[in-house]
Design a protein around this motif. Structure first.
Motif, PDB file in Angstrom:
ATOM      1  N   SER A   1     -34.304 127.807 -98.612  1.00 34.86           N
ATOM      2  CA  SER A   1     -35.491 127.022 -98.306  1.00 34.86           C
ATOM      3  C   SER A   1     -35.066 125.589 -97.980  1.00 34.86           C
ATOM      4  N   ARG A   2     -35.997 124.806 -97.527  1.00 35.21           N
ATOM      5  CA  ARG A   2     -35.669 123.442 -97.106  1.00 35.21           C
ATOM      6  C   ARG A   2     -34.997 122.662 -98.232  1.00 35.21           C
ATOM      7  N   MET A   3     -33.827 122.120 -97.919  1.00 31.34           N
ATOM      8  CA  MET A   3     -33.056 121.349 -98.896  1.00 31.34           C
ATOM      9  C   MET A   3     -32.867 119.924 -98.416  1.00 31.34           C
ATOM     10  N   ARG A   4     -32.611 119.058 -99.368  1.00 35.71           N
ATOM     11  CA  ARG A   4     -32.256 117.672 -99.090  1.00 35.71           C
ATOM     12  C   ARG A   4     -30.753 117.566 -99.288  1.00 35.71           C
ATOM     13  N   ILE A   5     -30.051 117.195 -98.220  1.00 32.96           N
ATOM     14  CA  ILE A   5     -28.588 117.171 -98.251  1.00 32.96           C
ATOM     15  C   ILE A   5     -28.104 115.766 -97.922  1.00 32.96           C
ATOM     16  N   LEU A   6     -27.309 115.200 -98.822  1.00 33.74           N
ATOM     17  CA  LEU A   6     -26.696 113.894 -98.580  1.00 33.74           C
ATOM     18  C   LEU A   6     -25.251 114.131 -98.185  1.00 33.74           C
ATOM     19  N   VAL A   7     -24.844 113.546 -97.064  1.00 32.20           N
ATOM     20  CA  VAL A   7     -23.470 113.639 -96.578  1.00 32.20           C
ATOM     21  C   VAL A   7     -22.900 112.228 -96.573  1.00 32.20           C
ATOM     22  N   ASP A   8     -21.804 112.035 -97.298  1.00 32.58           N
ATOM     23  CA  ASP A   8     -21.180 110.714 -97.387  1.00 32.58           C
ATOM     24  C   ASP A   8     -19.982 110.648 -96.456  1.00 32.58           C
ATOM     25  N   ILE A   9     -19.963 109.632 -95.600  1.00 36.73           N
ATOM     26  CA  ILE A   9     -18.881 109.410 -94.636  1.00 36.73           C
ATOM     27  C   ILE A   9     -18.068 108.207 -95.092  1.00 36.73           C
ATOM     28  N   GLY A  10     -16.777 108.421 -95.341  1.00 35.04           N
ATOM     29  CA  GLY A  10     -15.919 107.335 -95.793  1.00 35.04           C
ATOM     30  C   GLY A  10     -14.793 106.999 -94.831  1.00 35.04           C
TER      31      GLY A  10
ATOM     32  N   GLU B   1     -26.286 121.651 -87.530  1.00 31.98           N
ATOM     33  CA  GLU B   1     -26.748 122.997 -87.866  1.00 31.98           C
ATOM     34  C   GLU B   1     -27.801 122.954 -88.965  1.00 31.98           C
ATOM     35  N   MET B   2     -27.577 122.151 -89.981  1.00 31.83           N
ATOM     36  CA  MET B   2     -28.544 122.066 -91.083  1.00 31.83           C
ATOM     37  C   MET B   2     -29.860 121.451 -90.612  1.00 31.83           C
ATOM     38  N   GLU B   3     -29.789 120.467 -89.712  1.00 38.02           N
ATOM     39  CA  GLU B   3     -31.018 119.891 -89.150  1.00 38.02           C
ATOM     40  C   GLU B   3     -31.765 120.940 -88.336  1.00 38.02           C
ATOM     41  N   LYS B   4     -31.012 121.745 -87.568  1.00 46.37           N
ATOM     42  CA  LYS B   4     -31.614 122.814 -86.770  1.00 46.37           C
ATOM     43  C   LYS B   4     -32.345 123.819 -87.666  1.00 46.37           C
ATOM     44  N   ARG B   5     -31.816 124.034 -88.859  1.00 49.57           N
ATOM     45  CA  ARG B   5     -32.423 124.983 -89.803  1.00 49.57           C
ATOM     46  C   ARG B   5     -33.563 124.358 -90.608  1.00 49.57           C
TER      47      ARG B   5
END
Length: 142
Positions: free
Chosen positions: A11-20, A34-38
């Motif tokens: 189901s719809r999730m909240r995903i935080l991606v950290d770029i370092g 892909e996750m945005e598309k889903r």
């Protein structure tokens, strides 16, 4: 495997991606798309290191800048703590179901120390994990 192995559903999730680092942009960009598309909600936090922010802009990925590192070993150590703190503050507002990072596991662990799950995708010489995934399937709402 995948999301279900973490105890999460599709189901719809909240995903935080950290770029370092600039390489992290290339590592995560297809996952983010892909996750945005889903239909999942993605939030990217990014440290201003080398060309990281420019790459995010080129790929049209929106992000929250968490700061940058100064020169000198002592200043970098201080900045590492400051940038992790800044990332943690963003995570507290966003309340992610999944926190993904290749370079800031401290912020992820501080976000949810009771449910730390680390998965290394590839081991570096010396056995240090190269990848880190933080998930909190048992996190309560509120």
């Amino acid at each position: 495997g995948g999301i279900r192995a973490l105890g999460l559903n599709e189901s719809r999730m909240r995903i935080l991606v950290d770029i370092g680092h600039p390489a992290h942009v290339h590592f995560f960009k297809h996952f983010v798309w892909e996750m945005e598309k889903r239909g999942h909600e993605i939030l990217i936090t990014a440290k201003d290191k080398e060309v990281s922010l420019q790459l995010l802009d080129v790929y049209g990925l929106k992000y929250v800048r968490t700061g940058s590192y100064r020169k000198g070993l002592a200043l970098k150590a201080i900045d590492m703590l400051k940038l992790d703190w800044n990332t943690l503050k963003v995570a507290r507002r966003f309340k992610p179901d999944i926190f993904m990072s290749l370079g800031s596991p401290n912020a992820a662990r501080l976000w949810s120390p009771k449910s730390t799950r680390a998965h290394s995708w590839k081991k570096r010489p010396g056995g240090r994990p190269r990848g880190f995934l933080q998930a909190y399937p048992e996190r309560e709402a509120g």
